[in-house]
Design a protein around this motif. Structure first.
Motif, mmCIF file in Angstrom:
data_model
loop_
_atom_site.group_PDB
_atom_site.id
_atom_site.type_symbol
_atom_site.label_atom_id
_atom_site.label_comp_id
_atom_site.label_asym_id
_atom_site.label_seq_id
_atom_site.Cartn_x
_atom_site.Cartn_y
_atom_site.Cartn_z
ATOM 1 N N PRO A 37 -7.437 -0.136 -4.993
ATOM 2 C CA PRO A 37 -6.922 0.396 -6.258
ATOM 3 C C PRO A 37 -5.782 1.384 -6.003
ATOM 4 N N GLU A 38 -4.790 1.316 -6.863
ATOM 5 C CA GLU A 38 -3.583 2.116 -6.622
ATOM 6 C C GLU A 38 -3.901 3.606 -6.568
ATOM 7 N N THR A 39 -4.823 4.032 -7.424
ATOM 8 C CA THR A 39 -5.177 5.449 -7.425
ATOM 9 C C THR A 39 -5.764 5.848 -6.071
ATOM 10 N N ARG A 40 -6.658 4.995 -5.549
ATOM 11 C CA ARG A 40 -7.281 5.333 -4.266
ATOM 12 C C ARG A 40 -6.232 5.379 -3.159
ATOM 13 N N LEU A 42 -3.008 6.002 -3.526
ATOM 14 C CA LEU A 42 -2.159 7.190 -3.705
ATOM 15 C C LEU A 42 -2.868 8.444 -3.222
ATOM 16 N N LEU A 43 -4.156 8.569 -3.569
ATOM 17 C CA LEU A 43 -4.894 9.757 -3.145
ATOM 18 C C LEU A 43 -5.005 9.804 -1.624
ATOM 19 N N ASN A 46 -1.607 10.740 -0.252
ATOM 20 C CA ASN A 46 -1.220 12.104 -0.622
ATOM 21 C C ASN A 46 -2.342 13.095 -0.361
ATOM 22 N N PHE A 53 4.004 10.588 -1.582
ATOM 23 C CA PHE A 53 4.154 9.168 -1.892
ATOM 24 C C PHE A 53 4.039 8.887 -3.378
ATOM 25 N N PHE A 54 4.888 7.978 -3.816
ATOM 26 C CA PHE A 54 4.888 7.518 -5.202
ATOM 27 C C PHE A 54 4.582 6.026 -5.220
ATOM 28 N N LEU A 55 3.941 5.617 -6.280
ATOM 29 C CA LEU A 55 3.714 4.191 -6.498
ATOM 30 C C LEU A 55 4.924 3.634 -7.238
ATOM 31 N N THR A 58 4.028 -2.390 -9.852
ATOM 32 C CA THR A 58 3.057 -2.524 -10.939
ATOM 33 C C THR A 58 2.108 -3.654 -10.528
ATOM 34 N N PRO A 59 1.023 -3.853 -11.295
ATOM 35 C CA PRO A 59 0.106 -4.935 -10.928
ATOM 36 C C PRO A 59 0.774 -6.316 -10.927
#
Lengths: 269, 144
Positions: A37-40, A42-43, A46, A53-55, A58-59
């Motif tokens: 998952p993108e949130t995981r 990114l966390l 970062n 880091f930036f995303l 998109t899906p």
């Protein structure tokens, strides 16, 4: 500017990815078959005091893209199911085009279909270059074909040649039609490299023709970027610094990690 | 032959005496990202063809602003879902800045950089902004 591409084979490998990012000081991270998952992700990227880091993706994008650059500097130019062509425009640098791809696998598509897809992909890149007004272009991804396969070599395909000398000719003319070339630096990884892997993907099957090692994960460089492309920085990565990504036989460890190995490369300013 | 003329520009104000509102907004956008591990970003978008439907009562008769910027909260992991918090407008002189709100709240003005920063602090720490941030973060973190 350092890039890392890896087909994760749908594995939750965020801790290995972050170790690789740190080890290679990666600025642009590209992940195919990424179900983290993108949130995981990114966390994980970062987790330090600075949120660097930036995303960017998109899906819809078949290759997830995380960069140290503001999202406004990384803009999708052409989004297709099997590739996205990005415009990377950083202050102080000339814009580049980055075509990130995960092309269909030979497990599901016949060779002629893969070849046809490469021709479509190459046409989309040329069109993006025409619109952008330059050809400072990189292709990166799991092309699911080898550097010697027709879709990569054909003039009407990706037209990728094995030496910078050939690439500096800039174009090939076939039947009076001119096609721009790419330099494909991946050729050098074939053959016996001692303890180092001879490809990014290993596949053996009891049939007459079998290459065993394949280099499906590739970076291709247009002549206009060859002077910025750092040849020594191009690597097939087989360790995250502490753990080998290979199994005991010396092949990509698809049980613990991915059946593909990452590649990393860099552009100098 | 062209005869060159003297430089008629005099001393140019290369280092501006005050920061442009858009520069302050962009800084705050970066800080939001830093504070949320880039799960939320503050994005500033220049707007064209905008006319503020109303000005603060004390500014009736004031010249219509020429520069407009909207400030959005963006959640990259929610497919870049974006919520517009406000739009600012100002003239060539940067200040005063007029804030307009998409929810129909009363427009407000900031006459100086200090007042502009004070208004931003009020907006960013308001209950309604916190509710939006909480909602976006909570939805983002479900996707871990």
């Amino acid at each position: 500017m350092t890039f890392l591409f890896w087909n994760l084979c749908r594995k939750p490998l965020e801790s290995v990815v972050t170790a690789l990012v740190s080890q290679h000081a990666v600025d642009v991270l590209l992940l195919a078959e990424c179900e983290i998952p993108e949130t995981r992700m990114l966390l994980a990227l970062n987790s330090g005091p600075e949120s660097e880091f930036f995303l960017s993706s998109t899906p819809e994008d078949c290759v997830a893209v995380y960069t140290r650059f503001p999202v406004t500097a990384v803009v999708a130019h052409d989004r297709q199911p099997r590739y996205t062509i990005w415009r990377l425009g950083f202050s102080g640098r000339q814009e580049i085009l980055l075509a990130a791809a995960h092309l269909p696998s030979s497990l599901y598509w016949r060779d002629s279909s893969q070849y046809a897809e490469c021709i479509e992909f190459a046409g989309a890149i040329r069109e993006a270059e025409r619109k952008a007004g330059h050809s400072r272009t990189l292709v990166v991804g799991d092309l699911n074909v080898n550097p010697f396969d027709d879709g990569v070599v054909a003039a009407s395909g990706l037209n990728a040649v094995m030496t910078t000398g050939l690439a500096t000719r800039r174009t090939r003319t076939v039947q009076s039609r001119e096609y721009p070339v790419f330099y494909n630096p991946m050729w050098r990884f074939f053959g016996d490299r001692g303890a180092q892997p001879s490809g990014t993907y290993f596949y053996q099957r009891s049939e007459h023709v079998c290459y065993f090692w394949n280099i499906f994960d590739q970076v291709l460089v247009r002549p206009d970027l060859i002077c910025a492309f750092s040849d020594p920085a191009l690597r097939i990565v087989d360790s995250d610094g502490s753990t080998s990504l290979l199994n005991e036989a010396g092949y990509p460890d698809g049980d613990r990690f991915s059946d593909h190995l990452p590649i990393t490369f860099a552009l100098t300013s | 032959m062209c005869a060159s003329t003297d430089d008629l520009w005099g001393s140019l104000p290369i280092a501006p005496a005050q920061r442009a509102p858009i520069a302050i907004l962009r800084e705050q956008g970066v800080l939001l990202g830093r504070n949320t591990k880039n799960l939320l970003l503050g994005r500033v978008r220049a707007e064209r063809d905008i006319v503020f439907s109303s000005l603060p009562p004390s500014r009736t008769g004031m010249k219509e602003p020429s520069f407009f910027y909207s400030f959005y909260l963006v959640a990259p992991t929610l497919d870049n879902y974006a919520v517009k918090l406000f739009t600012i407008g100002h003239g060539i002189e940067l200040y005063p800045v007029i804030f307009n709100f998409p929810d129909g709240g009363d427009p407000v003005a900031a006459d100086t950089e200090q007042e502009f920063i004070q208004r931003l602090r009020q907006i960013f720490t308001s209950d309604s902004t916190k509710r939006v941030i909480e909602s976006l973060l909570s939805q983002s973190q479900v996707l871990v």
